[in-house]
Design an enzyme around this catalytic site. Structure first.
Site, PDB file in Angstrom:
ATOM      1  N   ASP A  47       0.840  -1.198   0.000  1.00  0.00           N
ATOM      2  CA  ASP A  47       0.000   0.000   0.000  1.00  0.00           C
ATOM      3  C   ASP A  47       0.880   1.256   0.000  1.00  0.00           C
ATOM      4  O   ASP A  47       1.698   1.434  -0.894  1.00  0.00           O
ATOM      5  CB  ASP A  47      -0.952  -0.079   1.209  1.00  0.00           C
ATOM      6  CG  ASP A  47      -2.014   0.989   1.228  1.00  0.00           C
ATOM      7  OD1 ASP A  47      -3.027   0.821   0.537  1.00  0.00           O
ATOM      8  OD2 ASP A  47      -1.833   1.992   1.945  1.00  0.00           O
ATOM      9  N   HIS A  59      -7.175  -6.995   1.009  1.00  0.00           N
ATOM     10  CA  HIS A  59      -6.088  -6.030   0.831  1.00  0.00           C
ATOM     11  C   HIS A  59      -4.919  -6.295   1.772  1.00  0.00           C
ATOM     12  O   HIS A  59      -3.757  -6.120   1.391  1.00  0.00           O
ATOM     13  CB  HIS A  59      -6.641  -4.621   1.063  1.00  0.00           C
ATOM     14  CG  HIS A  59      -5.635  -3.524   0.945  1.00  0.00           C
ATOM     15  ND1 HIS A  59      -4.929  -3.268  -0.221  1.00  0.00           N
ATOM     16  CD2 HIS A  59      -5.203  -2.602   1.846  1.00  0.00           C
ATOM     17  CE1 HIS A  59      -4.121  -2.235  -0.037  1.00  0.00           C
ATOM     18  NE2 HIS A  59      -4.270  -1.810   1.218  1.00  0.00           N
TER      19      HIS A  59
END
Length: 301
Positions: free
Chosen positions: A116, A281
């Protein structure tokens, strides 16, 4: 006791521009640096780091502005061109932090993986310091320039936080501070497929760290709508590409949002292995074995 990475020591390590980062360090052998994402801290690597530490020196810093690392104030740069942000939280600056931390720990060359936000820092470090970063892994992200190009129409609603935190100083900080646990917890809930992968004690660490870092987290995102785009665009125009072996792991959100993630990454990375993974995620926490396998495959290239 608060959760920690077993067998790792927490150290305060000098970075760039007088900033000091807190890093968990463990293991021995060739160095690997692991960079966390949003809204997390270095603790997100707790499973992967322990495995890699069996035969690597593993360094897991909190990024500047996050966790227990320093949180310098975003500069008042009223003279900056429209659409740019001060360099305090530019990914170029944050990448320089990581190179400096590794050097302070005795490593002039190292493998680098990021998730990320950490993947954006890792991407910039690999472009800016190709003689230093030997291998690069990026988890569930697109390069900043491609991300903004890919976001369009109603599908861009999934990235509402990108637009919120891109606004000028004041508004996003006040909105988030009104109920930070609701804001940051929203992403912990929305982006996880296996909620048990982020247990209550770890979640509490993440939320507490975010509550204490609202201005710097917003500044990090604000930079990605300004100076980071400028830096990526300059590299694209110059034909700069990643010179090292690259591994990218992503969910299949590219198809849902209408772009080919592997093709976008291939434009930056000639030596690329792009893998679509069946996780949420937070893949390093939800499926650490998948991430470890990919990283060990990368390190063997």
């Amino acid at each position: 006791m608060p959760p920690a990475i077993p067998g790792f020591d927490l150290r305060r390590v000098p970075a760039a521009d007088g900033v000091t980062l807190t890093a968990a360090v463990g293991g021995s052998g060739p160095p690997v640096v692991l960079l966390h994402g949003f809204p997390q801290t270095h603790l997100m690597w707790r499973h992967v780091a322990v495995d890699l530490a069996a035969d690597h020196t593993v360094i897991c810093p909190d990024l500047r502005g996050y966790g227990a690392s320093d949180k310098p104030a975003e500069a008042d740069d009223t003279a900056a061109p429209a659409g740019t942000a001060p360099a305090v939280y530019a990914k170029r600056t944050m990448a320089a932090d990581i190179v400096a931390v590794a050097a302070a720990l005795g490593h002039d060359r190292f493998a680098l993986a990021g998730h990320d936000r950490g993947a954006l820092v890792a991407f910039r470090a690999a472009l800016d310091h190709p003689g230093t970063v030997t291998h690069l892994a990026c988890l569930d992200v697109l390069p900043t320039l491609d991300m903004w190009d890919a976001m369009h129409g109603t599908t861009a609603a999934v990235g509402f936080h990108l637009y919120l935190m891109a606004q000028p100083p004041g508004l996003p900080e006040r909105m988030i501070a009104a109920d930070p646990d609701l804001f940051f917890g929203h992403f912990l809930d929305l982006w996880v497929r296996a909620p048990e992968a982020v247990p209550a004690d770890v979640r509490a660490v993440y939320l507490a760290a975010c509550r204490a870092a609202i201005p710097s987290i917003v500044a990090d995102y604000r930079a990605s709508a300004g100076i980071d785009v400028t830096h990526d665009a300059a590299d694209r125009a110059a034909g700069n590409r990643l010179r090292m072996p690259v591994a990218v792991l992503q969910q299949d959100w590219g198809a849902a949002l209408g772009f080919d993630a592997a093709a976008l990454w291939s434009a930056w990375a000639p030596d690329l292995r792009h893998t679509t993974v069946d996780t949420g995620h937070f893949m390093a926490e939800e499926s650490p074995a998948t991430v470890v396998t990919a990283l060990r495959d990368l390190l063997a290239r």
